[in-house]
Structure formats: C-alpha cells, structure tokens
Scaffold this active site. Structure first.
Site, PDB file in Angstrom:
ATOM      1  CG  HIS A 311       9.359  -0.671  13.732  1.00  0.00           C
ATOM      2  ND1 HIS A 311       7.834  -1.909  13.551  1.00  0.00           N
ATOM      3  CD2 HIS A 311       9.100  -0.083  13.064  1.00  0.00           C
ATOM      4  CE1 HIS A 311       7.412  -0.074  12.487  1.00  0.00           C
ATOM      5  NE2 HIS A 311       8.027   0.721  12.812  1.00  0.00           N
ATOM      6  CG  ASP A 383      10.533   2.192   6.716  1.00  0.00           C
ATOM      7  OD1 ASP A 383      10.101   2.566   7.790  1.00  0.00           O
ATOM      8  OD2 ASP A 383       9.667   1.542   7.315  1.00  0.00           O
TER       9      ASP A 383
END
Length: 482
Positions: A311, A383
């Site tokens: 992230h 993702d």
C-alpha cells in the site's frame, strides 16, 4: 473433525455441479435477458486501509468460484435460515434461466480451467459492445460517500465500469447498504452487463460488512486444522455478502505467513506452511462459492514473505521461480485445480523472474506462469492501481496499459473518479497506437462476461434489508465450538 452444516452445503453444491448443470442466464446481455436468471450477489470493501494495510486504504480484488446453478433442487433458504427471514448459508437454488449448453464449442478465446466455454449469449453480447463499453467492463472502481453520488452515476453510465468496490466509508448499516446497491443497479440497467458488487470481507481483521458477529482471523481458524470449520466460515462470509447485495468477495487470503516481519499479511493468513494454507483456505473459497458469491483468491504470486507494505511502496522478493513453485504457489495451484474462477495479482517485484515489472504488470508472471504453468485461464484482477507500490514507480495510465499487455482482465482502481478516466484514456491511446490489440481486449471481456453469466449476476433483482439474527447465531455457535 467438525462436519458443520456449511461444509455439507459445499459438498451438496459440488455434487450438483458435477451432475452437469450448465449455469444460469445472467445480465451479460441484460437488456434482452429480462431478469430471467436468478441473481447471485455479494459485497464491497473498505475505505481507509483495506486489506489491513497502512494508510491509503487500498483493496484487493478478483473473483473465483464454482457454478452454483443447481436447478430447482437447490436450497432456497439454506442452513441457518429461520422464520425471522434471516439468511442462511445453504446453496442457492436456480429456478430458471438455464443455458442448456448454448454456444458450447463456439469460436472464441478459451477461458480455461476456472470457467466454462463462452456461451452463444456471451459471444453475441461481446459483438454488440462498443470499445468504450468493453474498456469499462475491465474496471472495478471505488466510490466516495455512503450514499450514491452524481459522480458515481456518471462513472457507471458514461464510463460503463464493470464493477464497484465498497470500502468502510461507503457502508453505514445493512439497510443503507441495500439502498446503495439498489441505486447502483438501477443506474446500470442500460449497460451491457450486470455490475460486480464487491467487498473485502475476509473476516477477522479485514471485515467490512455491517451488522455481523465478529469473525475470527484466518490464523485462528487455521490453528484448529478443522476443515469443516473453515467451510462454515466460508459459508458465513458468502451468506453475509449475498444478503447485503454483494456478488464478489476478495477472499480468502492464500498467502503463507512465512515472514514474521511482514507488515500486511500476519493473522490474515491461515498459517505458516503451504499445506495448512491449502488445507484451510480452499474450504473457505468453496464455502463462499456455495452461496453464489464469487471468491477472489489472493495475492498471487504470494505476499507472505514481504517486509514492505505494498500500500505504501513496492516490495521486492528475491526468490527464484523454483522456490516460488515449491512454496508460495502451492495454495494457488491447489485452488486452481479445485475451481477458482478469479485470482488477484499483487504489486510485488520478483527480480529473478521479471526484473522490470511487478507481478501485477508482468507478462512473465501472469501469462507465462499463472496462465501457462499453473493452467489458470479464469479472470485475473490486479491489486489496486492507486497503491503506493504503483504510484511511486509508474503512472496509473502506464500501469493499466502494462497490466493488460501482461494478461490481466480487470484493473482495480479503488480511489479517484479521475483515475478511472485516466485509465480508460490510456488504454484507448495504446489501442490506437497498436500497443494493445482489440483481440486482446476481447479475450478479457469474454472471460469477464462468462464469469458474470456463470454466477447469474443481474441488476433486475433488488436487495431487501436483511435480518441477520439467525446467521449471527450460527456464527456464534460455530465459534463457540472452537
């Protein structure tokens, strides 16, 4: 060993599937379908930090499942469904809309192991779609707010996105979520196919749906080594997702928690060995599928041995292909053999395999290894492309183009309406310049439409506010027995 009712429901579903059911008619041609097929639906994800990761709140997506179109003999209410109207976790029965093998053997891109051959309905729908509609179909997008907005309406009706993802800030309570979902369905009815309505509902640390009893973390489920318990947990996740209008759940996590310094997986994993993760993860996948919800297994090629949160930045794992095949890939290979329909690919650089691109953008990893070596020809989803692992090293447009070239079918764009426009514009430019062929786009859209048809997705059936009393009682009972 615990043989819970949800484990039995999974077995019943598999027996029905093996007997030759051919799938439900869905809204992969929804203007013409008229709602003939029964809808199977599920969930969204969380704003803020999805996947239990750090700031930026990214999420994981993809889809997988076995055909649950069991015909009139399927259980309509399911185990745990009570007189109070609360949902159970039994196999949903299909009361109509069977394809009867329509279009078998038609000339088209092969969708491979996880999905049936594309039907004549899918091929007709593909031929009728504009390029804009096809490119939108390849995007699952995030939204702002806990009520529908004009920006979301524009994204659905003008960008034609194929799906949306719900984060925590999109969710208030079961009633509010049902109303939100119903408005999105209404806006989408003139589009070529029904929406993917997706959620990151792993249970435990990563839990997004409102009004549910707290689930255990995957690690705690794994410690029991009770596959019946794992199947029950999958059934609960699927039942809860479906009750609230979701048709995709980004679960289970098939990463092996082999690095104690891993900042993002930890207790989201079922264990520290490949055997335990396969043993416990696959029943969860099948339990979700048994509720008519698409299970997305994640995060291929394996996020368990990273020391950086994707992230925030791009993790680098210096393992050889042979090392990955013998360890990280084992649960994914097992899931593919057992009928996974969708796989999420992680933003991790494996320089010994592809020194230039992370897995989510790597043709070597997606096409050569995942599709080739492991034989997976179902739906591949990246993702979230707004994560730091991509944003700090690639522009989102560049990343989207490269992911499609690599073999991905769906790009997750979890934050930013403008990012959706950027992705579509970049794909159009690449197509016009010959970087991506229209044939390559058709391959992905065929897989996506086939998956939607397989699960009977429809925008024509509204979601009712669920009564979760009986389901929550079943969750408490299962947890209490362990």
């Amino acid at each position: 060993m615990h043989k819970g009712k949800y484990g039995l429901a999974v077995l019943a579903m598999l027996l029905i599937f093996a007997s030759g059911c051919s799938g439900q008619k869905s809204d992969s041609g929804q203007q013409a379908a008229g709602g003939a097929g029964q809808e199977m639906s599920n969930g969204g994800t969380n704003q803020g930090t999805a996947d239990g990761g750090a700031s930026g709140g990214q999420q994981n997506a993809a889809a997988g499942g076995t055909d649950t179109s069991g015909g009139a003999g399927g259980t309509s209410e399911g185990a745990g469904g009570g007189a109070d109207g609360s949902p159970g976790a039994g196999t949903s029965g299909n009361t109509g809309g069977s394809q009867n093998g329509d279009g078998a053997g038609a000339t088209s891109p092969d969708t491979g192991s996880g999905l049936p051959a594309p039907s004549a309905n899918v091929l007709r729908q593909l031929q009728s779609m504009t390029l804009d509609e096809k490119l939108g179909e390849m995007i699952v997008a995030g939204m702002d707010g806990n009520t529908p907005t004009s920006r979301t309406k524009t994204m659905i009706q003008q960008q034609h996105v194929g799906g949306v993802i719900f984060y925590k800030n999109n969710v208030t309570d079961p009633k509010g979520l049902a109303a939100y979902v119903n408005q999105l369905k209404a806006w989408n009815r003139d589009n070529p196919s029904a929406l993917f309505l997706s959620v990151d509902e792993e249970g435990g640390t990563v839990s997004r749906l409102p009004g549910l009893e707290k689930f255990p973390d995957a690690w705690d489920v794994g410690k029991t080594k009770d596959t019946g318990y794992a199947a029950d947990m999958g059934g609960f996740l699927g039942a809860a997702s479906s009750a609230m209008g979701m048709n995709v759940d980004y679960a289970p996590v098939l990463d092996i928690n082999s690095n104690p310094n891993n900042p993002v997986i930890g207790v989201r994993s079922f264990g520290a060995t490949s055997d335990l993760v396969s043993q416990m993860g696959l029943p969860v996948m099948k339990g979700i599928q048994a509720q008519g919800v698409i299970s997305v297994v994640k995060h291929f090629p394996g996020h368990g041995d990273t020391s950086v949160d994707s992230h925030l930045d791009l993790p680098v794992v210096n393992k050889s292909l042979k090392q990955l095949q013998q360890f990280e890939w084992v649960p994914f290979a097992d899931a593919i053999r057992e009928g996974a329909d969708a796989v999420m690919v992680a933003h991790i650089l494996f320089p010994k395999i592809d020194p230039k691109y992370p897995a989510s953008l790597s043709k070597t990893i997606i096409t050569d290894e995942l599709r080739g070596t492991l034989g997976f020809q179902g739906v591949v989803i990246t993702d979230d492309l707004t994560m730091g692992a991509i944003g700090k090293h690639f522009g989102i447009g560049e990343a989207a183009v490269q992911s499609v070239k690599a073999g991905a079918d769906i790009m997750l764009v979890a934050h930013g309406y403008d990012d959706v426009v950027t992705v579509i514009d970049a794909l159009k430019k690449s197509i016009s310049q010959g970087g991506i062929s229209k044939k390559r786009i058709d391959e992905s859209v065929t897989r996506i439409l086939t998956l939607k048809e397989k699960y009977g997705l429809s925008d024509r059936k509204t979601v009712q506010t669920p009564n979760l009393t009986s389901l929550n009682a079943e969750i408490r009972k299962a947890i209490g027995a362990h």
